[in-house]
Design a protein around this motif. Structure first.
Motif, PDB file in Angstrom:
ATOM      1  N   GLU A   7       1.796   9.474  -5.868  1.00  0.00           N
ATOM      2  CA  GLU A   7       2.288  10.821  -5.567  1.00  0.00           C
ATOM      3  C   GLU A   7       3.365  11.252  -6.555  1.00  0.00           C
ATOM      4  OE1 GLU A   7       1.323  13.219  -3.489  1.00  0.00           O
ATOM      5  OE2 GLU A   7      -0.376  11.924  -3.004  1.00  0.00           O
ATOM      6  N   SER A   8       4.268  10.332  -6.910  1.00  0.00           N
ATOM      7  CA  SER A   8       5.310  10.692  -7.883  1.00  0.00           C
ATOM      8  C   SER A   8       4.713  10.925  -9.264  1.00  0.00           C
ATOM      9  CB  SER A   8       6.393   9.615  -7.932  1.00  0.00           C
ATOM     10  OG  SER A   8       5.876   8.414  -8.452  1.00  0.00           O
ATOM     11  N   ALA A   9       3.676  10.153  -9.601  1.00  0.00           N
ATOM     12  CA  ALA A   9       3.002  10.375 -10.889  1.00  0.00           C
ATOM     13  C   ALA A   9       2.332  11.744 -10.905  1.00  0.00           C
ATOM     14  CB  ALA A   9       1.992   9.267 -11.149  1.00  0.00           C
ATOM     15  N   ARG A  32       2.323  17.407 -12.787  1.00  0.00           N
ATOM     16  CA  ARG A  32       2.364  18.841 -12.463  1.00  0.00           C
ATOM     17  C   ARG A  32       3.593  19.511 -13.066  1.00  0.00           C
ATOM     18  NH1 ARG A  32       0.520  17.454  -6.766  1.00  0.00           N
ATOM     19  NH2 ARG A  32      -1.704  17.879  -6.829  1.00  0.00           N
ATOM     20  N   SER A  33       4.731  18.836 -13.018  1.00  0.00           N
ATOM     21  CA  SER A  33       5.948  19.442 -13.574  1.00  0.00           C
ATOM     22  C   SER A  33       5.876  19.513 -15.093  1.00  0.00           C
ATOM     23  CB  SER A  33       7.181  18.663 -13.124  1.00  0.00           C
ATOM     24  OG  SER A  33       7.175  17.359 -13.671  1.00  0.00           O
ATOM     25  N   GLU A  34       5.228  18.556 -15.732  1.00  0.00           N
ATOM     26  CA  GLU A  34       5.104  18.572 -17.193  1.00  0.00           C
ATOM     27  C   GLU A  34       4.094  19.617 -17.665  1.00  0.00           C
ATOM     28  OE1 GLU A  34       6.837  16.892 -19.522  1.00  0.00           O
ATOM     29  OE2 GLU A  34       8.082  16.059 -17.919  1.00  0.00           O
ATOM     30  N   PHE A  93      -2.727  23.079  -9.479  1.00  0.00           N
ATOM     31  CA  PHE A  93      -3.697  22.110  -9.995  1.00  0.00           C
ATOM     32  C   PHE A  93      -3.896  20.974  -8.996  1.00  0.00           C
ATOM     33  CE2 PHE A  93      -4.526  18.194 -12.435  1.00  0.00           C
ATOM     34  CZ  PHE A  93      -5.732  18.546 -12.998  1.00  0.00           C
ATOM     35  N   GLU A  94      -5.140  20.670  -8.715  1.00  0.00           N
ATOM     36  CA  GLU A  94      -5.480  19.553  -7.825  1.00  0.00           C
ATOM     37  C   GLU A  94      -6.225  18.501  -8.639  1.00  0.00           C
ATOM     38  OE1 GLU A  94      -4.618  19.088  -4.692  1.00  0.00           O
ATOM     39  OE2 GLU A  94      -3.547  21.007  -4.664  1.00  0.00           O
ATOM     40  N   PHE A  95      -5.842  17.257  -8.462  1.00  0.00           N
ATOM     41  CA  PHE A  95      -6.465  16.183  -9.230  1.00  0.00           C
ATOM     42  C   PHE A  95      -7.905  15.926  -8.780  1.00  0.00           C
ATOM     43  CE2 PHE A  95      -2.054  15.528 -10.103  1.00  0.00           C
ATOM     44  CZ  PHE A  95      -2.055  15.177 -11.440  1.00  0.00           C
ATOM     45  N   VAL A 122       0.836  -1.203   0.000  1.00  0.00           N
ATOM     46  CA  VAL A 122       0.000   0.000   0.000  1.00  0.00           C
ATOM     47  C   VAL A 122       0.869   1.251   0.000  1.00  0.00           C
ATOM     48  CG1 VAL A 122      -1.664   1.317   1.378  1.00  0.00           C
ATOM     49  CG2 VAL A 122      -1.994  -1.129   1.049  1.00  0.00           C
ATOM     50  N   ARG A 123       1.949   1.236   0.777  1.00  0.00           N
ATOM     51  CA  ARG A 123       2.870   2.372   0.823  1.00  0.00           C
ATOM     52  C   ARG A 123       3.509   2.613  -0.543  1.00  0.00           C
ATOM     53  NH1 ARG A 123       6.316   0.645   4.556  1.00  0.00           N
ATOM     54  NH2 ARG A 123       4.755   0.930   6.175  1.00  0.00           N
ATOM     55  N   ARG A 124       3.900   1.542  -1.235  1.00  0.00           N
ATOM     56  CA  ARG A 124       4.498   1.686  -2.577  1.00  0.00           C
ATOM     57  C   ARG A 124       3.494   2.261  -3.572  1.00  0.00           C
ATOM     58  NH1 ARG A 124       7.926  -3.885  -3.438  1.00  0.00           N
ATOM     59  NH2 ARG A 124       9.592  -3.373  -1.969  1.00  0.00           N
ATOM     60  N   ILE A 125       2.245   1.823  -3.490  1.00  0.00           N
ATOM     61  CA  ILE A 125       1.203   2.353  -4.393  1.00  0.00           C
ATOM     62  C   ILE A 125       1.001   3.843  -4.133  1.00  0.00           C
ATOM     63  CG2 ILE A 125      -1.263   2.240  -4.946  1.00  0.00           C
ATOM     64  CD1 ILE A 125       0.271  -0.045  -6.133  1.00  0.00           C
ATOM     65  N   ARG A 126       0.957   4.243  -2.872  1.00  0.00           N
ATOM     66  CA  ARG A 126       0.805   5.666  -2.546  1.00  0.00           C
ATOM     67  C   ARG A 126       1.983   6.481  -3.058  1.00  0.00           C
ATOM     68  NH1 ARG A 126      -1.334   5.446   3.680  1.00  0.00           N
ATOM     69  NH2 ARG A 126      -3.457   4.750   3.196  1.00  0.00           N
TER      70      ARG A 126
END
Length: 149
Positions: free
Chosen positions: A45-47, A52-54, A62-64, A37-41
């Motif tokens: 977050e990195s995605a 946002r950076s792109e 921007f909020e998803f 679950v931690r890896r999925i979160r």
């Protein structure tokens, strides 16, 4: 996500987990699931950060969650000045009162405000077109009933 799970359901899941995995392997399974679950979160977050950076600096706020149509519309309406006028219009419109007036007109009764105020002689000055008349007035033809013929 699991807002509707009660204490009894959680207890049933714990008992089921103990029966399926056993008391020896259960701590290891819990660690593996929490790590997953931690890896999925972290991945999500990195995605989000990559997107946002792109998008560039104009989309830094921007909020998803804004992609949800209800949230987007609510946010846009709150920022709009016409929303205040819409709230005033909504508060001035009494749907219950309107429905009662229509129901009174259909049933042929007087509205509650007129009854409370009292009418002179028990009848209003305007004819009630929704009431059925037992006998036609003089010189008037009876209404045509297609089902009766």
């Amino acid at each position: 996500m699991f807002n509707d799970i009660g204490a009894l359901e959680v207890l049933a899941l714990v008992i089921l987990a103990v029966l399926v995995f056993g008391p020896d392997k259960l701590p290891k399974v819990i660690q593996d699931v929490s790590r997953f679950v931690r890896r999925i979160r972290d991945f999500s977050e990195s995605a989000k950060q990559d997107i946002r950076s792109e998008l560039g600096p104009e989309f830094k706020d921007f909020e998803f969650e804004d992609l949800n149509p209800k949230t987007f519309i609510r946010k846009q309406l709150e920022q709009n000045d016409d929303f205040k006028e819409l709230k005033e219009l909504r508060s001035s419109f009494d749907l219950k009162k309107e429905i009662n007036e229509v129901a009174d007109a259909v049933n042929g009764t007087e509205p509650e405000a007129t009854v409370a105020a009292g009418t002179a002689g028990g009848s209003s000055t305007t004819p009630d077109l929704l009431k059925k008349r037992d006998t036609p007035e003089t010189g008037e033809r009876p209404p045509f009933d297609a089902d009766a013929t």
